[in-house]
Design an enzyme around this catalytic site. Sequence first.
Site, PDB file in Angstrom:
ATOM      1  CB  ALA A  31      -0.966   0.009   1.187  1.00  0.00           C
ATOM      2  CD  GLU A  50      -0.271   0.423  -3.834  1.00  0.00           C
ATOM      3  OE1 GLU A  50      -0.598  -0.739  -3.619  1.00  0.00           O
ATOM      4  OE2 GLU A  50      -0.729   1.400  -3.186  1.00  0.00           O
TER       5      GLU A  50
END
Length: 404
Positions: free
Chosen positions: A154, A336
Amino acid sequence: MERAAEALGISPDKLREMNLYKEGDLTPYNQPLTDCNLSRCWDDVMKQSDYEHRQNDINVFNSENRWKKRGIAVMPLKYGLRHSLQSTDHTAGALVHVYADGSVLLAHGGVEMGQGLHTKMIQIASRVLKIPMSKIHTSETSTDKVPNASYTGASMTSDLNGMAVLIACEVIMKRLQPFVAKNPAGSWEEWVTTAYTDRVSLSATGYYKTPKEDHDWQANSGDTYNYFSYGAAVSEVEIDTLSGDHVVLRTDIVMDIGQSLNPAIDIGQIEGAFIQGYGLFTLEEVRRSPTGFLYTAGPGTYKIPSMNDIPVRLNVSLLKGSSNPHAVYSSKGLGEPPLCLAASVFFAIRHAIAAARADVGLNDFFLLDSPATAEKIRMACADQFTRQFPEPKKGSYTPWVIGL
């Protein structure tokens, strides 16, 4: 956005620019944006890529070539980093040992998987302890060193474990401070040796937990994300309208990642994430048989990005003058977010297809689903050849498409 721009008679780029988030704007979940650098990223990438001049060159190229077409697109990005959940997953630990010879052994709860995490943690320890990185060593992640570690993912691992490392090192420095005060001209080794002789603990743990969430889901108010990363990318492609093949000629990226802990690592991460997203938007299509059997079970049956898919020119810049008070040393998570910028390639392909369709008088809006595979590009470039094939039924599957 593309369809709305066409209906309004303006370029999609202009419509996106008009709707960019600004400082103080509210998200759909009513979180006000602070330190919003989206417009700066957009302006920088437009300037660095020489967008308008290249757009004119592309128009000339398309007017002179029937079976080769080019397209260019710019894509903005706002990506939320969510660390403030009421969850035990958002904690981190670190263990720091300082030995009598001045060497340091560092353990933390993050998993090194090629993203440069260990290097960043060593840098943080080096900065707090004020010693060269060469004196600091890391051990692989293990529960006998750091128990109950949060998952590594994450885009938050550097944020969490970096703060834990910082806290542990600050404990060590606080214990060494009396010896530094007595011998301010001394060296690190002298302070450590004196502390060891004086029977002071040279081992410390650090524990960090993120602030608890204050978002009210019923009232839809409060902060859902801890902070946001911003970016923008311009990509130019050339397609072969007869085969559906394409090549990315150039990509320019500007990313806001706060104060980078390690620019070399971060630029590499941006490049890698972009290429992974390139596969998502243009190559990797999941296909199943009519009975549900998965044909594309691995890279043997569908194409993943390779060295040949890297843009001919790939320019990555980090936004200057950005800060982030919510993470270690004002950095930002970035594993990400850059992946999403590969959508600029998808829309550049779409614009190239639009140029091909215009040559046969098709100027109406057309739908292009992601991923933009060679098959989809070829069939979207409508001409006298594609008209010889019937339109496939929705949900149908032709095994010969991937050679099965």
